[in-house]
Design an enzyme around this catalytic site. Sequence first.
Site, PDB file in Angstrom:
ATOM      1  N   CYS A 144      40.875  38.209  39.750  1.00 15.08           N
ATOM      2  CA  CYS A 144      40.487  38.295  38.346  1.00 15.08           C
ATOM      3  C   CYS A 144      39.269  37.422  38.040  1.00 15.08           C
ATOM      4  O   CYS A 144      39.028  36.399  38.699  1.00 15.08           O
ATOM      5  CB  CYS A 144      41.640  37.865  37.451  1.00 15.08           C
ATOM      6  SG  CYS A 144      43.050  38.988  37.498  1.00 15.08           S
TER       7      CYS A 144
ATOM      8  N   GLU B 151      38.802  35.466  35.499  1.00 13.62           N
ATOM      9  CA  GLU B 151      39.177  34.115  35.077  1.00 13.62           C
ATOM     10  C   GLU B 151      39.344  33.202  36.290  1.00 13.62           C
ATOM     11  O   GLU B 151      38.904  32.052  36.270  1.00 13.62           O
ATOM     12  CB  GLU B 151      40.488  34.136  34.276  1.00 13.62           C
ATOM     13  CG  GLU B 151      40.390  34.866  32.957  1.00 13.62           C
ATOM     14  CD  GLU B 151      40.814  36.326  33.043  1.00 13.62           C
ATOM     15  OE1 GLU B 151      41.297  36.849  32.030  1.00 13.62           O
ATOM     16  OE2 GLU B 151      40.655  36.950  34.110  1.00 13.62           O
TER      17      GLU B 151
ATOM     18  N   CYS C  79      45.658  38.481  31.980  1.00 15.92           N
ATOM     19  CA  CYS C  79      46.869  39.058  32.556  1.00 15.92           C
ATOM     20  C   CYS C  79      47.887  37.937  32.797  1.00 15.92           C
ATOM     21  O   CYS C  79      47.582  36.753  32.655  1.00 15.92           O
ATOM     22  CB  CYS C  79      46.544  39.790  33.865  1.00 15.92           C
ATOM     23  SG  CYS C  79      46.190  38.708  35.272  1.00 15.92           S
TER      24      CYS C  79
ATOM     25  N   CYS D 250      46.825  35.319  35.382  1.00 18.49           N
ATOM     26  CA  CYS D 250      45.792  34.410  34.873  1.00 18.49           C
ATOM     27  C   CYS D 250      46.370  33.417  33.873  1.00 18.49           C
ATOM     28  O   CYS D 250      45.953  32.264  33.834  1.00 18.49           O
ATOM     29  CB  CYS D 250      44.644  35.198  34.257  1.00 18.49           C
ATOM     30  SG  CYS D 250      43.616  35.987  35.517  1.00 18.49           S
TER      31      CYS D 250
END
Length: 142
Positions: free
Chosen positions: A60, A62, A101, A104
């Site tokens: 991801c 992040e 998500c 994260c």
Amino acid sequence: MLNVKPLEERDYELIKAAEEVIEKNYRYERHHIGAAVRTKTGKVFAAVHVEANIGRITVCAEAMALGKSISEGEHNFETFVAVAHPHPHENIENCWVVPPCGMCRELISDYGKETEVILPYNGEIVKCNVMELLPEKYRSEF
């Protein structure tokens, strides 16, 4: 119900950093999410997600921004944001803020329980503490 706060000018600058990194690096089926993190020293780090053919190994945006920040010696985080870039087949012109998500949320909270996250909520873009998004967080100790 989340305990949310309105955005400040520097939060809009953080969103812009996430938009800029994905607009510059968007690749259909490779990179469509950009994220930015502001550290407690005020530095901003932005990155894109890394898509994989096997979804489980996708990283991801992040996490990429977090790693970029840590690699530059910044370990204390203030605020995260992620944005999605429209695909060519979508009738959408601009990026939009997306919530983190579950993985994260765990990752961000592992690196700072006081960290804030910018996200859409009840038709507005707001920010809240990451722990608001992760009640009863996993702990290895009891």
